[in-house]
Scaffold this motif. Structure first.
Motif: not given
Length: 214
Positions: A166-168, A172-180, A200-210
């Motif tokens: 999923n993502f938020v 303009g800043v996109v954060t991807l999160y969850g299992p992959l 604006v930017d892309v960030r990865m937080d793939l170990d988070s479910t925030l």
């Protein structure tokens, strides 16, 4: 990867201030001041762009008011100090862009050529408008909700269908999160999301479910 949906025609100013070859120095300065522009295209015939007069083309008259050129690369600029008509002052051929060009292409041309505005011309070099640096930045005015929808439909649905990723989007800043499961997709997804105009930017937080409940 999704192609950019935004072209120069989406952001350009369709009503352009332009001059003819016989426009005088003072007339050009007055137009620039009145319309708050840094350059104007020079037209001939029915509207074919043959050059551009910019602030840089006008400044030599002041720069060399009291001095003569001392370096070889100053000669061309110094010659413009004597110019009084647009055809004597303009930079030609004009650096232009077509209305169907991607916004990113116009940005690259501006950066490479060091210009702030580009005449927008059709296949016959007829003026259709002008695009400026500020026009290109309009893509960053897209609301987060609009970016979310495009990312969901054009990126995740194509590259990671059925994923629980999923993502938020915030400012303009996109954060991807969850299992992959397939981590090889990480760089591919990041690159694809960056092609979405307005991101604006892309960030990865793939170990988070925030934010999973958002």
């Amino acid at each position: 990867m999704p192609a950019s949906r935004y072209t120069v025609s989406d952001v350009m100013t369709h009503t352009a201030i332009a001059i003819g070859r016989e426009a005088s120095y003072k007339e050009i300065v007055e137009l620039m001041h009145q319309w708050k522009v840094s350059a104007v295209p020079v037209l001939e015939g029915e509207g074919r762009v043959v050059g551009v007069v910019s602030e840089a083309d006008l400044l030599p008259k002041e720069e060399f008011r009291w001095t003569d050129p001392s370096l070889p690369d100053q000669l061309e600029q110094a010659s413009k100090a004597a110019g009084v008509l647009a055809e004597e002052l303009m930079s030609s051929p004009a650096i232009t862009v077509h209305p169907d060009a991607p916004v990113a292409e116009a940005a690259r041309i501006m950066a490479r050529k060091g210009v702030m505005r580009l005449p927008v011309v059709n296949a016959l070099d007829m003026l259709e408008g002008v695009v400026s640096r500020s026009d290109l930045l309009k893509v960053f005015l897209r609301p987060d909700e609009e970016l979310e929808e495009e990312i969901r439909q054009a990126v995740l649905a194509e590259l990671a269908p059925g994923t629980t990723l999923n993502f938020v989007v915030q400012e303009g800043v996109v954060t991807l999160y969850g299992p992959l499961r397939d981590r090889a997709l990480v760089s591919l997804l990041a690159r694809a999301i960056r092609t979405v105009e307005g991101v604006v930017d892309v960030r990865m937080d793939l170990d988070s479910t925030l934010g999973a409940a958002a």
